[in-house]
Design an enzyme around this catalytic site. Structure first.
Site, PDB file in Angstrom:
ATOM      1  N   GLU A 176      34.119  53.967  33.261  1.00 53.76           N
ATOM      2  CA  GLU A 176      33.344  55.176  32.379  1.00 53.76           C
ATOM      3  C   GLU A 176      32.300  54.774  31.568  1.00 53.76           C
ATOM      4  O   GLU A 176      31.556  55.139  30.879  1.00 53.76           O
ATOM      5  CB  GLU A 176      34.359  56.049  31.848  1.00 53.76           C
ATOM      6  CG  GLU A 176      35.236  55.459  30.438  1.00 53.76           C
ATOM      7  CD  GLU A 176      36.534  54.875  31.310  1.00 53.76           C
ATOM      8  OE1 GLU A 176      36.466  54.213  32.291  1.00 53.76           O
ATOM      9  OE2 GLU A 176      37.718  55.056  30.548  1.00 53.76           O
ATOM     10  N   SER A 226      42.226  45.171  33.738  1.00 53.93           N
ATOM     11  CA  SER A 226      43.139  44.099  32.967  1.00 53.93           C
ATOM     12  C   SER A 226      44.315  44.184  33.490  1.00 53.93           C
ATOM     13  O   SER A 226      44.661  45.050  34.397  1.00 53.93           O
ATOM     14  CB  SER A 226      43.134  44.715  31.643  1.00 53.93           C
ATOM     15  OG  SER A 226      43.379  46.050  31.632  1.00 53.93           O
ATOM     16  N   CYS A 281      35.509  37.983  34.581  1.00 52.87           N
ATOM     17  CA  CYS A 281      36.910  37.457  34.876  1.00 52.87           C
ATOM     18  C   CYS A 281      37.130  36.062  35.485  1.00 52.87           C
ATOM     19  O   CYS A 281      38.230  35.055  35.151  1.00 52.87           O
ATOM     20  CB  CYS A 281      37.705  38.287  35.982  1.00 52.87           C
ATOM     21  SG  CYS A 281      37.013  38.110  37.415  1.00 52.87           S
ATOM     22  N   GLU A 381      44.056  37.102  26.772  1.00 53.17           N
ATOM     23  CA  GLU A 381      42.615  37.029  27.226  1.00 53.17           C
ATOM     24  C   GLU A 381      41.621  37.582  26.374  1.00 53.17           C
ATOM     25  O   GLU A 381      42.017  38.849  25.785  1.00 53.17           O
ATOM     26  CB  GLU A 381      42.638  38.010  28.714  1.00 53.17           C
ATOM     27  CG  GLU A 381      41.155  38.158  29.192  1.00 53.17           C
ATOM     28  CD  GLU A 381      41.080  38.894  30.619  1.00 53.17           C
ATOM     29  OE1 GLU A 381      41.670  40.156  30.692  1.00 53.17           O
ATOM     30  OE2 GLU A 381      40.217  38.889  31.432  1.00 53.17           O
TER      31      GLU A 381
HETATM   32  P1  NAD Z   1      40.482  48.071  32.173  1.00 51.76           P
HETATM   33  O1  NAD Z   1      41.908  47.772  32.722  1.00 51.76           O
HETATM   34  O2  NAD Z   1      40.658  48.554  30.716  1.00 51.76           O
HETATM   35  O3  NAD Z   1      39.897  49.177  33.104  1.00 51.76           O
HETATM   36  C1  NAD Z   1      39.835  49.353  34.479  1.00 51.76           C
HETATM   37  C2  NAD Z   1      39.821  50.568  35.305  1.00 51.76           C
HETATM   38  O4  NAD Z   1      40.951  51.207  35.057  1.00 51.76           O
HETATM   39  C3  NAD Z   1      38.550  51.478  34.660  1.00 51.76           C
HETATM   40  O5  NAD Z   1      38.164  52.264  35.732  1.00 51.76           O
HETATM   41  C4  NAD Z   1      39.384  52.501  33.626  1.00 51.76           C
HETATM   42  O6  NAD Z   1      38.858  53.627  33.727  1.00 51.76           O
HETATM   43  C5  NAD Z   1      40.714  52.359  34.265  1.00 51.76           C
HETATM   44  N1  NAD Z   1      41.698  52.525  33.095  1.00 51.76           N
HETATM   45  C6  NAD Z   1      41.567  51.950  31.854  1.00 51.76           C
HETATM   46  N2  NAD Z   1      42.844  52.238  31.228  1.00 51.76           N
HETATM   47  C7  NAD Z   1      43.660  53.041  32.149  1.00 51.76           C
HETATM   48  C8  NAD Z   1      45.163  53.773  32.132  1.00 51.76           C
HETATM   49  N3  NAD Z   1      45.644  53.556  30.904  1.00 51.76           N
HETATM   50  N4  NAD Z   1      45.310  54.465  33.112  1.00 51.76           N
HETATM   51  C9  NAD Z   1      44.555  54.247  34.342  1.00 51.76           C
HETATM   52  N5  NAD Z   1      43.437  53.741  34.453  1.00 51.76           N
HETATM   53  C10 NAD Z   1      42.952  53.065  33.402  1.00 51.76           C
HETATM   54  O7  NAD Z   1      39.348  46.986  32.210  1.00 51.76           O
HETATM   55  P2  NAD Z   1      38.119  46.765  31.892  1.00 51.76           P
HETATM   56  O8  NAD Z   1      37.971  46.596  30.404  1.00 51.76           O
HETATM   57  O9  NAD Z   1      37.078  47.782  32.405  1.00 51.76           O
HETATM   58  O10 NAD Z   1      37.430  45.215  32.491  1.00 51.76           O
HETATM   59  C11 NAD Z   1      37.844  44.230  31.928  1.00 51.76           C
HETATM   60  C12 NAD Z   1      38.990  43.624  32.798  1.00 51.76           C
HETATM   61  O11 NAD Z   1      39.071  43.594  34.067  1.00 51.76           O
HETATM   62  C13 NAD Z   1      39.417  42.207  32.186  1.00 51.76           C
HETATM   63  O12 NAD Z   1      40.687  41.950  31.877  1.00 51.76           O
HETATM   64  C14 NAD Z   1      38.949  41.353  33.404  1.00 51.76           C
HETATM   65  O13 NAD Z   1      39.822  39.941  33.409  1.00 51.76           O
HETATM   66  C15 NAD Z   1      39.555  42.173  34.517  1.00 51.76           C
HETATM   67  N6  NAD Z   1      38.719  41.748  35.641  1.00 51.76           N
HETATM   68  C16 NAD Z   1      39.186  41.187  36.637  1.00 51.76           C
HETATM   69  C17 NAD Z   1      38.729  40.884  37.873  1.00 51.76           C
HETATM   70  C18 NAD Z   1      39.384  40.020  38.972  1.00 51.76           C
HETATM   71  O14 NAD Z   1      38.760  40.297  40.262  1.00 51.76           O
HETATM   72  N7  NAD Z   1      40.467  39.602  38.636  1.00 51.76           N
HETATM   73  C19 NAD Z   1      37.282  41.141  37.864  1.00 51.76           C
HETATM   74  C20 NAD Z   1      36.721  41.814  36.771  1.00 51.76           C
HETATM   75  C21 NAD Z   1      37.346  42.159  35.875  1.00 51.76           C
END
Ligand code: NAD
Length: 495
Positions: A176, A226, A281, A381
């Site tokens: 979002e 995450s 990531c 992280e």
């Molecule tokens: P995030 O976990 O906050 O959000 C990811 C998705 O989950 C979003 O679409 C968000 O709307 C949704 N979300 C958030 N909180 C939620 C909840 N409580 N319940 C259900 N859905 C929820 O991650 P972010 O901040 O958008 O992205 C950064 C993170 O992603 C970092 O930890 C990074 O390392 C990781 N990442 C990992 C990879 C990989 O390939 N392993 C790639 C890119 C990013």
């Protein structure tokens, strides 16, 4: 103020929810537009559209689906500057990096154009007399994709081209924080000839994610984000009987042996530590220096840091802002934690001169030496432009630190000793390994994914792993009777 809406059944849709969230331009620090936050009912509308489209799309010929992918590839490639501009506007990454993100996503589209070959089955004639066995791969249904903020185009592109080419229909829930690239790609897919309902975008927060995880008509979930959320997604989607792959967070180490070329190491540490403001990531966040090289390496890294420019991604800068003010403040707070825990802050990125608006979410490149392994600077992280140095006496000590980490996304070794590199690739407990390469993201025809708390489930993203994830195999045993082969036999056929 404009609202980024959903894309359902081939058109923009507002749905039933009155809830919206802010989308910032992080280089300015102000809300640029709002994004609609879907209700559970809106998710159901999208899933129903995808379900209705599945029958025809999954039965379309391989060549028809391949042609749509070719057309989409041409549109995305020829208009990638438009997507890059959206990424810079909402995420903040600099233009060159935004174009690089689209290029990495395009690799997967190109891979997906080979779907008739990739999803071929196997055939064995005459496994028993007159009996043939063969396998076919079929689409699994409506697939859900939930993506993070840091790659608003590339991460959705890791999944949907292969899912669609294999005959599935899709509901994507983008971050979002930067949703516009997904809407752009939805319109481009339609222009490429994709039938309505095959690709849907639902914008939202936890409510829409939970609705996808629990929806009985969603066959699979592909999640990137995450680690705590990835674990939650994996457990919830599995409990609801879905196929699930959930890629989580990371803490990537670069192990530097004393024989390494320290200029190459310093360049690589800068590129991998501060590219995209450390919001990758696969960013390197910890350099493990095997002594006696640490002092010399730090001085080379520090020299290079002094030349880095930070500012609005539309200008000619090396590094843009962080995604939100809260995230910037959280990342910056680790600098105080470092001091309190006895580490040495070599370069403090707070208060850096920027080429951009004063209200942007800025934090300059930061370098911290002698980070204790029990400090939160090491254990958590950070996901920002903070590079830590840990000093060790031996290769074994460095390897043990990497292997003790809860994360296992990426790692790199820098050395001129082939034997040491070969030993490292075998011994390290990490899913993606670089040898004198700091960000070892596999190309589109391999697969992407970490180990341990960086990936829940056993399916990596893109490549052949994705073809398997987005299809299910059917084994068929057939006999066309030769009239001479009648007769009763209650045992298994043996010859
Ligand atoms: P995030 O976990 O906050 O959000 C990811 C998705 O989950 C979003 O679409 C968000 O709307 C949704 N979300 C958030 N909180 C939620 C909840 N409580 N319940 C259900 N859905 C929820 O991650 P972010 O901040 O958008 O992205 C950064 C993170 O992603 C970092 O930890 C990074 O390392 C990781 N990442 C990992 C990879 C990989 O390939 N392993 C790639 C890119 C990013």
């Amino acid at each position: 103020m404009s609202i980024v809406e959903h894309w359902i059944n081939g058109e923009i849709a507002s749905g039933t929810s009155a809830r919206t969230g802010p989308v910032y331009n992080p280089a300015v620090g102000e809300v640029a537009r709002e994004v609609r936050l879907a209700s559970t009912a809106d998710v159901d509308t999208a899933v129903q559209a995808a379900k209705a489209a599945f029958a025809d799309w999954s039965a379309a010929s391989w060549s028809k689906r391949q042609q749509v992918m070719f057309a989409f590839r041409e549109i995305l490639n020829s208009r990638k500057a438009e997507v890059a501009a959206l990424l810079t506007n909402e995420h903040g990454k600099v233009t060159s990096d935004a174009l690089g993100e689209v290029a990495r996503g395009l690799e997967v589209v190109e891979f997906a154009t080979a779907i008739p070959h990739l999803a071929k089955g196997e055939y064995s004639e005459n496994v028993s007399t007159g009996v043939d066995v063969y396998s076919i791969k079929q689409a699994i249904g409506v697939v859900g994709i939930i993506s993070p903020f840091n790659f608003p185009a590339m991460v959705p592109l890791w999944f949907f081209p292969i899912a669609i080419a294999a005959g599935n229909t899709v509901v994507l829930k983008p971050s979002e924080k930067d949703p516009s690239a997904s809407l752009w790609m939805a319109a481009a897919l339609k222009e490429a000839g994709l039938p309505d309902g095959v690709f849907n975008v639902v914008n939202g927060d936890k409510e829409s994610v939970d609705a996808l995880l629990e929806h009985p008509d969603v066959a699979s979930i592909s999640f990137v984000g995450s680690t705590p959320i990835a674990k939650y997604i994996y457990e919830t989607a599995s409990r609801n009987g879905k196929r699930v792959q959930a890629l989580g967070g990371a803490k990537n180490h670069m192990l530097v042996l004393p024989d390494a070329d320290l200029d190459l190491v310093a360049d690589s540490a800068i590129n991998a530590g501060f590219g995209s403001a450390g919001e990758r990531c696969m960013a390197i966040s910890v350099v493990i220096a095997v002594e006696p090289v640490a002092d010399e390496l730090i001085s080379k890294i520090q020299d290079r840091m002094s030349g880095l420019t930070v500012g609005d991604g539309l200008r000619n800068c090396d590094m843009g802002p962080l995604i939100t003010k809260e995230h910037r403040d959280k990342v910056a707070s680790y600098i105080d934690v470092a001091t309190a825990d006895g580490a040495t802050v070599v370069v403090d990125g707070r208060g850096i001169q920027v080429d951009g608006e004063a209200g942007g979410f800025w934090l300059g490149p930061t370098l911290i030496d002698r980070v204790p392994l029990d400090s939160r600077v090491y254990t958590e992280e950070i996901f920002g432009p903070v590079l830590s140095i840990v000093r060790v006496a031996t290769y074994e000590e460095g390897l043990a630190i990497i292997n003790a980490s809860r994360y296992g996304n990426g790692t790199a070794i820098f050395t001129n000793d082939g034997g040491a590199a070969r030993r490292f690739q075998r011994e390290v407990q990490v899913g993606m390994v670089g040898i004198n390469v700091p960000i070892p993201v596999p190309v589109g025809y391999f697969s992407f994914g970490g180990w341990k708390d960086s990936l829940f489930g056993d399916a990596k993203a893109y490549g052949q792993a994705a073809v398997n994830f987005f299809t299910r195999e059917k084994g068929i045993t057939s006999r066309w009777l030769d009239p001479s082969h009648g007769g009763i036999n209650l045992g298994f056929p043996q010859n």
